[in-house]
Design a protein around this motif. Structure first.
Motif, PDB file in Angstrom:
ATOM      1  N   LEU A  80      13.121  -4.179  -8.156  1.00  0.00           N
ATOM      2  CA  LEU A  80      12.233  -4.744  -7.148  1.00  0.00           C
ATOM      3  C   LEU A  80      10.874  -5.079  -7.728  1.00  0.00           C
ATOM      4  N   LEU A  81      10.161  -5.930  -7.019  1.00  0.00           N
ATOM      5  CA  LEU A  81       8.801  -6.295  -7.369  1.00  0.00           C
ATOM      6  C   LEU A  81       8.082  -6.742  -6.107  1.00  0.00           C
ATOM      7  N   GLY A  82       6.771  -6.791  -6.179  1.00  0.00           N
ATOM      8  CA  GLY A  82       5.984  -7.305  -5.075  1.00  0.00           C
ATOM      9  C   GLY A  82       5.068  -6.271  -4.455  1.00  0.00           C
ATOM     10  N   ALA A  83       4.245  -6.752  -3.540  1.00  0.00           N
ATOM     11  CA  ALA A  83       3.208  -5.939  -2.931  1.00  0.00           C
ATOM     12  C   ALA A  83       3.496  -5.614  -1.463  1.00  0.00           C
ATOM     13  N   SER A  84       4.748  -5.674  -1.047  1.00  0.00           N
ATOM     14  CA  SER A  84       5.056  -5.349   0.351  1.00  0.00           C
ATOM     15  C   SER A  84       4.708  -3.909   0.690  1.00  0.00           C
ATOM     16  N   GLY A  85       4.877  -3.011  -0.260  1.00  0.00           N
ATOM     17  CA  GLY A  85       4.477  -1.623  -0.038  1.00  0.00           C
ATOM     18  C   GLY A  85       2.980  -1.505   0.182  1.00  0.00           C
ATOM     19  N   ILE A  86       2.214  -2.274  -0.575  1.00  0.00           N
ATOM     20  CA  ILE A  86       0.750  -2.295  -0.415  1.00  0.00           C
ATOM     21  C   ILE A  86       0.397  -2.858   0.961  1.00  0.00           C
ATOM     22  N   VAL A  87       1.074  -3.929   1.351  1.00  0.00           N
ATOM     23  CA  VAL A  87       0.836  -4.522   2.670  1.00  0.00           C
ATOM     24  C   VAL A  87       1.110  -3.496   3.762  1.00  0.00           C
ATOM     25  N   PHE A  88       2.239  -2.819   3.664  1.00  0.00           N
ATOM     26  CA  PHE A  88       2.581  -1.818   4.675  1.00  0.00           C
ATOM     27  C   PHE A  88       1.550  -0.701   4.702  1.00  0.00           C
ATOM     28  N   MET A  89       1.121  -0.237   3.530  1.00  0.00           N
ATOM     29  CA  MET A  89       0.098   0.814   3.461  1.00  0.00           C
ATOM     30  C   MET A  89      -1.194   0.351   4.144  1.00  0.00           C
ATOM     31  N   PHE A 147       5.582   2.746 -16.834  1.00  0.00           N
ATOM     32  CA  PHE A 147       4.484   1.850 -16.472  1.00  0.00           C
ATOM     33  C   PHE A 147       4.903   0.907 -15.347  1.00  0.00           C
ATOM     34  N   ARG A 148       6.163   0.466 -15.375  1.00  0.00           N
ATOM     35  CA  ARG A 148       6.662  -0.434 -14.333  1.00  0.00           C
ATOM     36  C   ARG A 148       6.624   0.208 -12.946  1.00  0.00           C
ATOM     37  N   LEU A 149       6.672   1.534 -12.885  1.00  0.00           N
ATOM     38  CA  LEU A 149       6.558   2.207 -11.592  1.00  0.00           C
ATOM     39  C   LEU A 149       5.238   1.869 -10.907  1.00  0.00           C
ATOM     40  N   PHE A 150       4.235   1.527 -11.697  1.00  0.00           N
ATOM     41  CA  PHE A 150       2.923   1.166 -11.160  1.00  0.00           C
ATOM     42  C   PHE A 150       2.693  -0.351 -11.152  1.00  0.00           C
ATOM     43  N   LEU A 151       3.240  -1.048 -12.142  1.00  0.00           N
ATOM     44  CA  LEU A 151       2.927  -2.461 -12.342  1.00  0.00           C
ATOM     45  C   LEU A 151       3.682  -3.422 -11.433  1.00  0.00           C
ATOM     46  N   HIS A 152       4.758  -2.971 -10.817  1.00  0.00           N
ATOM     47  CA  HIS A 152       5.591  -3.871 -10.021  1.00  0.00           C
ATOM     48  C   HIS A 152       4.844  -4.531  -8.878  1.00  0.00           C
ATOM     49  N   ILE A 153       3.770  -3.935  -8.407  1.00  0.00           N
ATOM     50  CA  ILE A 153       3.019  -4.515  -7.284  1.00  0.00           C
ATOM     51  C   ILE A 153       2.309  -5.803  -7.674  1.00  0.00           C
ATOM     52  N   PHE A 154       2.162  -6.057  -8.979  1.00  0.00           N
ATOM     53  CA  PHE A 154       1.489  -7.266  -9.441  1.00  0.00           C
ATOM     54  C   PHE A 154       2.441  -8.449  -9.596  1.00  0.00           C
TER      55      PHE A 154
END
Length: 177
Positions: A125-134, A64-71
């Motif tokens: 790791l955690l955070g939404a930097s991957g989302i920002v880059f996407m 689940f953490r593979l998906f939840l880390h962006i929060f």
């Protein structure tokens, strides 16, 4: 005749994501003593790592953490840094591609960055930097037509990836660089 102005929930995926991240950080900071985000919203380190706790393939929570880390975000500066971009680009991408597609891209990006971390990175790791880059890449690709690559896409990739690589090399903060 005057038109009435009204506030609309114009980008449901982006706004819901932002609200959830703020809510999670509020609860973590003020109610749970900074224990919630490390426990639930952080991807474990590489399998077999000696730094931190590695991914446990037997643990359902680690999947689940593979998906939840962006929060999860380490602090308010981390959250605000990510959401300056998310709130700017997210609504534009939802308008162009639709909320369902943007939601799917959020999920895919979370999973891919989580798996990359578990396979390659020796710290959590955690955070939404991957989302920002996407979102940055999506917005740059939105201008592509007839096989032409916008120079803005190339420059954004160079500056954003360069900045994140530099931050990732010189900072050990468990933030998704």
């Amino acid at each position: 005749m005057k038109k009435k102005l009204r506030v609309t929930y114009n980008a449901p995926v982006t706004l819901t994501f932002a609200i959830l991240c703020v809510f999670i950080l509020l609860i973590d900071t003020f109610l749970l003593g900074k224990h919630l985000i490390p426990a639930l919203f952080t991807v474990p380190a590489r399998i077999g790592t000696k730094i931190g706790i590695g991914f446990n393939y037997k643990s359902a929570l680690d999947y689940f953490r593979l998906f939840l880390h962006i929060f999860g975000h380490t602090d308010w500066n981390h959250l605000l840094g990510n959401f300056a971009f998310v709130l700017l680009l997210g609504p534009l991408m939802e308008e162009r591609y639709g909320s369902k597609m943007v939601a799917l891209m959020f999920v895919v990006t979370a999973f891919v960055t989580g798996v990359i971390n578990v396979c390659l990175i020796p710290h959590p790791l955690l955070g939404a930097s991957g989302i920002v880059f996407m979102l940055i890449v999506m917005s740059s690709l939105a201008g592509m037509q007839d096989g032409k690559i916008p120079l803005t896409l190339i420059l954004v990739l160079i500056f954003y990836i360069g900045g994140e690589v530099i931050d990732g090399l010189f900072q050990r903060d468990n933030i998704s660089h």
